[in-house]
Design an enzyme around this catalytic site. Structure first.
Site, mmCIF file in Angstrom:
data_model
loop_
_atom_site.group_PDB
_atom_site.id
_atom_site.type_symbol
_atom_site.label_atom_id
_atom_site.label_comp_id
_atom_site.label_asym_id
_atom_site.label_seq_id
_atom_site.Cartn_x
_atom_site.Cartn_y
_atom_site.Cartn_z
ATOM 1 N N GLY A 164 2.645 3.984 -5.899
ATOM 2 C CA GLY A 164 2.529 2.626 -5.394
ATOM 3 C C GLY A 164 2.756 2.518 -3.905
ATOM 4 C CB SER A 165 1.883 3.465 -1.228
ATOM 5 O OG SER A 165 0.903 4.206 -1.937
ATOM 6 N NE ARG A 166 -0.203 -2.895 3.859
ATOM 7 C CZ ARG A 166 0.530 -3.773 4.526
ATOM 8 N NH1 ARG A 166 1.295 -4.618 3.871
ATOM 9 N NH2 ARG A 166 0.503 -3.795 5.844
#
Length: 217
Positions: free
Chosen positions: A184-186
């Protein structure tokens, strides 16, 4: 199913933990141990799914800016990128859920001219300040169209490990892997103001395949 090389340590720990917990639960709980073992196996299956490496036909690109990750476009706005560009640009941000493929890819082709790792906080990845306050990496490429494009891996609340394999003077190829983020990240991409943006907020992207923008000559 092919697994990413970053999966080795996580899967080793997960499998050992399941074997130990499963063995203890079978010894003490007998048939009731299934109430513990089955959820653990589901979690293990999700970990395998997270580290999958899809087979994708990556094309050659010059003007096109390619989606660097699988995910959802959550931000398109004019900002000042003050680490490398030090000027106004267009920021396109793509959020990755834990179920997305987490391979990070070059958005443009050219030469790597800058890279830096930043320790930091672990705000939720969709938080606007995560781009400057979270653990992150910054990479800049001078594209084949002679534009400077910056892109940034950002750790989220769950993601606690970022890796990037590129070095200064490496040849970047749009759509090809340069790093990985766990759980989970960007990804933020910073583009020149006159870039033609071809995506919109809410779009789902496929890393290495979808064209999200086009650099102007």
């Amino acid at each position: 199913m092919k697994l990413h090389k970053e999966s080795k340590g996580t899967l080793t720990v997960a499998i050992l933990a399941i074997l130990i917990i499963g063995g203890i639960s079978i010894y003490f709980l007998k048939m009731w141990s299934l109430l513990i073992i089955v959820p653990l196996l589901v979690i293990l299956g999700l970990v395998f799914w997270f580290f999958r490496v899809p087979n994708r036909n990556i094309l050659e690109h010059v003007e096109n800016v390619i989606a660097p990750v699988d995910g959802k476009v959550v931000m398109i706005k004019e900002v000042v990128e003050d680490e490398f560009l030090k000027e106004k640009c267009i920021q396109v941000s793509i959020f990755m859920s834990p179920l997305n493929v987490h391979i990070c890819r070059y958005p443009v082709s050219g030469d790597v001219v800058y890279k830096k790792y930043h320790p930091g906080k672990y705000l939720v990845a969709w938080h606007e300040k995560s781009s400057t306050e979270n653990e992150r990496t910054t990479v800049a490429v001078k594209s084949e169209t002679n534009h400077k494009v910056v892109f940034r891996q950002i750790a989220g609340y769950v993601a606690r490990r970022i890796v990037f394999y590129c070095n200064i003077e490496d040849k970047a190829k749009a759509g090809h892997e340069f790093g990985f983020i766990k759980f989970g990240s960007r990804m933020d991409v910073f583009l020149p103001l006159d870039t033609e943006i071809l995506c919109k907020i809410g779009d789902k992207t496929k890393g290495g395949l979808d064209v999200i923008a086009r650099l102007r000559d």
